[in-house]
Motif scaffolding. Structure first.
Motif, PDB file in Angstrom:
ATOM      1  N   GLN A   1     -26.192   1.966 -16.614  1.00 30.58           N
ATOM      2  CA  GLN A   1     -26.153   0.596 -16.154  1.00 30.58           C
ATOM      3  C   GLN A   1     -25.070   0.443 -15.089  1.00 30.58           C
ATOM      4  OE1 GLN A   1     -28.231  -1.787 -17.003  1.00 30.58           O
ATOM      5  NE2 GLN A   1     -27.259  -3.411 -15.841  1.00 30.58           N
ATOM      6  N   GLU A   2     -25.494  -0.003 -13.882  1.00 28.53           N
ATOM      7  CA  GLU A   2     -24.509  -0.180 -12.819  1.00 28.53           C
ATOM      8  C   GLU A   2     -23.652  -1.414 -13.090  1.00 28.53           C
ATOM      9  OE1 GLU A   2     -27.391   1.070 -12.495  1.00 28.53           O
ATOM     10  OE2 GLU A   2     -26.975   2.912 -11.418  1.00 28.53           O
ATOM     11  N   GLN A   3     -22.379  -1.289 -12.780  1.00 27.02           N
ATOM     12  CA  GLN A   3     -21.450  -2.371 -13.056  1.00 27.02           C
ATOM     13  C   GLN A   3     -20.443  -2.484 -11.922  1.00 27.02           C
ATOM     14  OE1 GLN A   3     -19.237  -1.866 -16.707  1.00 27.02           O
ATOM     15  NE2 GLN A   3     -18.704  -4.031 -16.838  1.00 27.02           N
ATOM     16  N   LEU A   4     -20.095  -3.723 -11.580  1.00 30.14           N
ATOM     17  CA  LEU A   4     -19.090  -3.996 -10.556  1.00 30.14           C
ATOM     18  C   LEU A   4     -17.991  -4.834 -11.181  1.00 30.14           C
ATOM     19  CD1 LEU A   4     -21.454  -5.016  -7.602  1.00 30.14           C
ATOM     20  CD2 LEU A   4     -20.556  -2.758  -8.120  1.00 30.14           C
ATOM     21  N   VAL A   5     -16.750  -4.429 -10.968  1.00 35.65           N
ATOM     22  CA  VAL A   5     -15.612  -5.143 -11.541  1.00 35.65           C
ATOM     23  C   VAL A   5     -14.608  -5.448 -10.446  1.00 35.65           C
ATOM     24  CG1 VAL A   5     -13.754  -5.086 -13.222  1.00 35.65           C
ATOM     25  CG2 VAL A   5     -15.949  -4.013 -13.768  1.00 35.65           C
ATOM     26  N   GLU A   6     -14.380  -6.744 -10.205  1.00 36.58           N
ATOM     27  CA  GLU A   6     -13.434  -7.169  -9.173  1.00 36.58           C
ATOM     28  C   GLU A   6     -12.040  -7.342  -9.767  1.00 36.58           C
ATOM     29  OE1 GLU A   6     -17.168  -9.836  -8.195  1.00 36.58           O
ATOM     30  OE2 GLU A   6     -16.011  -9.333  -9.982  1.00 36.58           O
ATOM     31  N   SER A   7     -11.043  -7.232  -8.897  1.00 32.06           N
ATOM     32  CA  SER A   7      -9.664  -7.537  -9.268  1.00 32.06           C
ATOM     33  C   SER A   7      -8.904  -7.930  -8.008  1.00 32.06           C
ATOM     34  CB  SER A   7      -8.998  -6.340  -9.943  1.00 32.06           C
ATOM     35  OG  SER A   7      -8.973  -5.232  -9.074  1.00 32.06           O
ATOM     36  N   GLY A   8      -7.739  -8.556  -8.208  1.00 32.11           N
ATOM     37  CA  GLY A   8      -6.860  -8.840  -7.081  1.00 32.11           C
ATOM     38  C   GLY A   8      -6.812 -10.293  -6.653  1.00 32.11           C
ATOM     39  N   GLY A   9      -7.577 -11.156  -7.290  1.00 32.65           N
ATOM     40  CA  GLY A   9      -7.514 -12.561  -6.923  1.00 32.65           C
ATOM     41  C   GLY A   9      -6.204 -13.188  -7.348  1.00 32.65           C
ATOM     42  N   GLY A  10      -5.983 -14.437  -6.932  1.00 33.35           N
ATOM     43  CA  GLY A  10      -4.763 -15.127  -7.299  1.00 33.35           C
ATOM     44  C   GLY A  10      -4.530 -16.330  -6.411  1.00 33.35           C
ATOM     45  N   THR A  11      -3.314 -16.836  -6.457  1.00 29.55           N
ATOM     46  CA  THR A  11      -2.920 -18.001  -5.665  1.00 29.55           C
ATOM     47  C   THR A  11      -1.895 -17.578  -4.627  1.00 29.55           C
ATOM     48  OG1 THR A  11      -3.317 -19.505  -7.522  1.00 29.55           O
ATOM     49  CG2 THR A  11      -1.924 -20.310  -5.736  1.00 29.55           C
ATOM     50  N   VAL A  12      -2.107 -18.033  -3.414  1.00 26.69           N
ATOM     51  CA  VAL A  12      -1.219 -17.666  -2.322  1.00 26.69           C
ATOM     52  C   VAL A  12      -1.069 -18.870  -1.393  1.00 26.69           C
ATOM     53  CG1 VAL A  12      -3.100 -16.755  -0.893  1.00 26.69           C
ATOM     54  CG2 VAL A  12      -0.781 -15.899  -0.568  1.00 26.69           C
ATOM     55  N   GLN A  13       0.037 -18.938  -0.700  1.00 27.25           N
ATOM     56  CA  GLN A  13       0.228 -20.017   0.271  1.00 27.25           C
ATOM     57  C   GLN A  13      -0.535 -19.719   1.552  1.00 27.25           C
ATOM     58  OE1 GLN A  13       4.480 -20.597   0.744  1.00 27.25           O
ATOM     59  NE2 GLN A  13       4.464 -22.215  -0.813  1.00 27.25           N
ATOM     60  N   ALA A  14      -0.870 -20.763   2.279  1.00 29.84           N
ATOM     61  CA  ALA A  14      -1.536 -20.598   3.564  1.00 29.84           C
ATOM     62  C   ALA A  14      -0.724 -19.669   4.462  1.00 29.84           C
ATOM     63  CB  ALA A  14      -1.721 -21.949   4.240  1.00 29.84           C
ATOM     64  N   GLY A  15      -1.429 -18.777   5.126  1.00 31.59           N
ATOM     65  CA  GLY A  15      -0.784 -17.779   5.966  1.00 31.59           C
ATOM     66  C   GLY A  15      -0.498 -16.475   5.256  1.00 31.59           C
ATOM     67  N   GLY A  16      -0.651 -16.469   3.948  1.00 31.76           N
ATOM     68  CA  GLY A  16      -0.386 -15.272   3.166  1.00 31.76           C
ATOM     69  C   GLY A  16      -1.561 -14.319   3.124  1.00 31.76           C
ATOM     70  N   SER A  17      -1.408 -13.263   2.317  1.00 28.56           N
ATOM     71  CA  SER A  17      -2.406 -12.203   2.223  1.00 28.56           C
ATOM     72  C   SER A  17      -2.734 -11.883   0.771  1.00 28.56           C
ATOM     73  CB  SER A  17      -1.897 -10.931   2.911  1.00 28.56           C
ATOM     74  OG  SER A  17      -1.666 -11.142   4.284  1.00 28.56           O
ATOM     75  N   LEU A  18      -3.934 -11.414   0.559  1.00 22.05           N
ATOM     76  CA  LEU A  18      -4.373 -10.878  -0.726  1.00 22.05           C
ATOM     77  C   LEU A  18      -5.317  -9.715  -0.447  1.00 22.05           C
ATOM     78  CD1 LEU A  18      -5.264 -13.994  -2.943  1.00 22.05           C
ATOM     79  CD2 LEU A  18      -3.419 -12.362  -3.359  1.00 22.05           C
ATOM     80  N   LYS A  19      -5.374  -8.782  -1.392  1.00 22.69           N
ATOM     81  CA  LYS A  19      -6.321  -7.675  -1.279  1.00 22.69           C
ATOM     82  C   LYS A  19      -7.153  -7.628  -2.548  1.00 22.69           C
ATOM     83  CE  LYS A  19      -6.675  -2.771  -0.092  1.00 22.69           C
ATOM     84  NZ  LYS A  19      -5.909  -1.554   0.317  1.00 22.69           N
ATOM     85  N   LEU A  20      -8.442  -7.784  -2.391  1.00 22.78           N
ATOM     86  CA  LEU A  20      -9.366  -7.696  -3.508  1.00 22.78           C
ATOM     87  C   LEU A  20      -9.920  -6.282  -3.612  1.00 22.78           C
ATOM     88  CD1 LEU A  20     -11.448 -10.979  -2.999  1.00 22.78           C
ATOM     89  CD2 LEU A  20      -9.252 -10.664  -4.160  1.00 22.78           C
ATOM     90  N   SER A  21     -10.180  -5.869  -4.842  1.00 24.64           N
ATOM     91  CA  SER A  21     -10.793  -4.571  -5.101  1.00 24.64           C
ATOM     92  C   SER A  21     -12.044  -4.768  -5.937  1.00 24.64           C
ATOM     93  CB  SER A  21      -9.831  -3.658  -5.857  1.00 24.64           C
ATOM     94  OG  SER A  21      -8.644  -3.435  -5.129  1.00 24.64           O
ATOM     95  N   CYS A  22     -13.000  -3.871  -5.757  1.00 22.02           N
ATOM     96  CA  CYS A  22     -14.217  -3.890  -6.557  1.00 22.02           C
ATOM     97  C   CYS A  22     -14.577  -2.450  -6.896  1.00 22.02           C
ATOM     98  CB  CYS A  22     -15.347  -4.545  -5.789  1.00 22.02           C
ATOM     99  SG  CYS A  22     -16.952  -4.459  -6.624  1.00 22.02           S
ATOM    100  N   ALA A  23     -14.529  -2.135  -8.175  1.00 28.13           N
ATOM    101  CA  ALA A  23     -14.866  -0.798  -8.641  1.00 28.13           C
ATOM    102  C   ALA A  23     -16.307  -0.780  -9.127  1.00 28.13           C
ATOM    103  CB  ALA A  23     -13.919  -0.375  -9.754  1.00 28.13           C
ATOM    104  N   ALA A  24     -17.092   0.138  -8.588  1.00 26.66           N
ATOM    105  CA  ALA A  24     -18.499   0.266  -8.973  1.00 26.66           C
ATOM    106  C   ALA A  24     -18.668   1.477  -9.882  1.00 26.66           C
ATOM    107  CB  ALA A  24     -19.368   0.418  -7.732  1.00 26.66           C
ATOM    108  N   SER A  25     -19.457   1.318 -10.921  1.00 26.56           N
ATOM    109  CA  SER A  25     -19.742   2.429 -11.824  1.00 26.56           C
ATOM    110  C   SER A  25     -21.238   2.459 -12.133  1.00 26.56           C
ATOM    111  CB  SER A  25     -18.934   2.297 -13.120  1.00 26.56           C
ATOM    112  OG  SER A  25     -19.266   1.093 -13.793  1.00 26.56           O
ATOM    113  N   GLY A  26     -21.694   3.609 -12.562  1.00 27.25           N
ATOM    114  CA  GLY A  26     -23.111   3.779 -12.842  1.00 27.25           C
ATOM    115  C   GLY A  26     -23.672   4.937 -12.055  1.00 27.25           C
ATOM    116  N   ARG A  27     -24.827   5.381 -12.427  1.00 26.12           N
ATOM    117  CA  ARG A  27     -25.402   6.596 -11.884  1.00 26.12           C
ATOM    118  C   ARG A  27     -25.625   6.519 -10.378  1.00 26.12           C
ATOM    119  NH1 ARG A  27     -30.546   8.342 -11.090  1.00 26.12           N
ATOM    120  NH2 ARG A  27     -31.396   6.426 -11.947  1.00 26.12           N
ATOM    121  N   THR A  28     -26.014   5.369  -9.858  1.00 23.99           N
ATOM    122  CA  THR A  28     -26.335   5.247  -8.438  1.00 23.99           C
ATOM    123  C   THR A  28     -25.277   4.501  -7.646  1.00 23.99           C
ATOM    124  OG1 THR A  28     -27.586   3.205  -8.798  1.00 23.99           O
ATOM    125  CG2 THR A  28     -28.801   5.278  -8.946  1.00 23.99           C
TER     126      THR A  28
END
Length: 125
Positions: free
Chosen positions: A1-28
């Protein structure tokens, strides 16, 4: 079963930065084109960025061009969304998506086959 899991969200002030990640698992998982979409309250889910399965082609929405960058680490089956110069209008739930195709040019929700659970990004003014 393919699965996607995100991480890295949050609260930031305008002008700031964030980096989101998404890990995919499964045969394909290694053969997916990957995309990021976002959905703000009361609005439809919209395309943000996509990358083809080899990582050699990317596509970024005009609304975030020059501020957001999508990349992937194929060895880890992980895709990233680097978000810089964030604005309050970037506030949304961000979703990772996987599609069983090669291209980074597909921008419709219906094009993608697998979805993560979403991660909240809040940009305060």
């Amino acid at each position: 079963q393919e699965q996607l899991v995100e991480s890295g969200g949050g609260t930031v002030q305008a002008g700031g930065s964030l980096k989101l990640s998404c890990a995919a698992s499964g045969r394909t998982a290694g053969t997916f084109a990957m995309g990021w979409f976002r959905q703000a309250p009361g609005k439809e889910r919209e395309f943000v960025a996509a990358i083809n399965w080899s990582g050699g082609g990317t596509n970024v929405a005009d609304s975030v061009k020059g501020r957001f960058t999508i990349s992937r680490d194929s060895a880890k089956n992980t895709v990233y969304l680097q978000m810089n110069s964030l604005k309050p209008e970037d506030t949304a739930v961000y979703y990772c998506a996987g599609g069983v195709f090669f291209s980074s040019e597909r921008v419709e929700v219906r094009d993608y086959d697998y979805w993560g659970q979403g991660t909240q990004v809040t940009v305060s003014s």
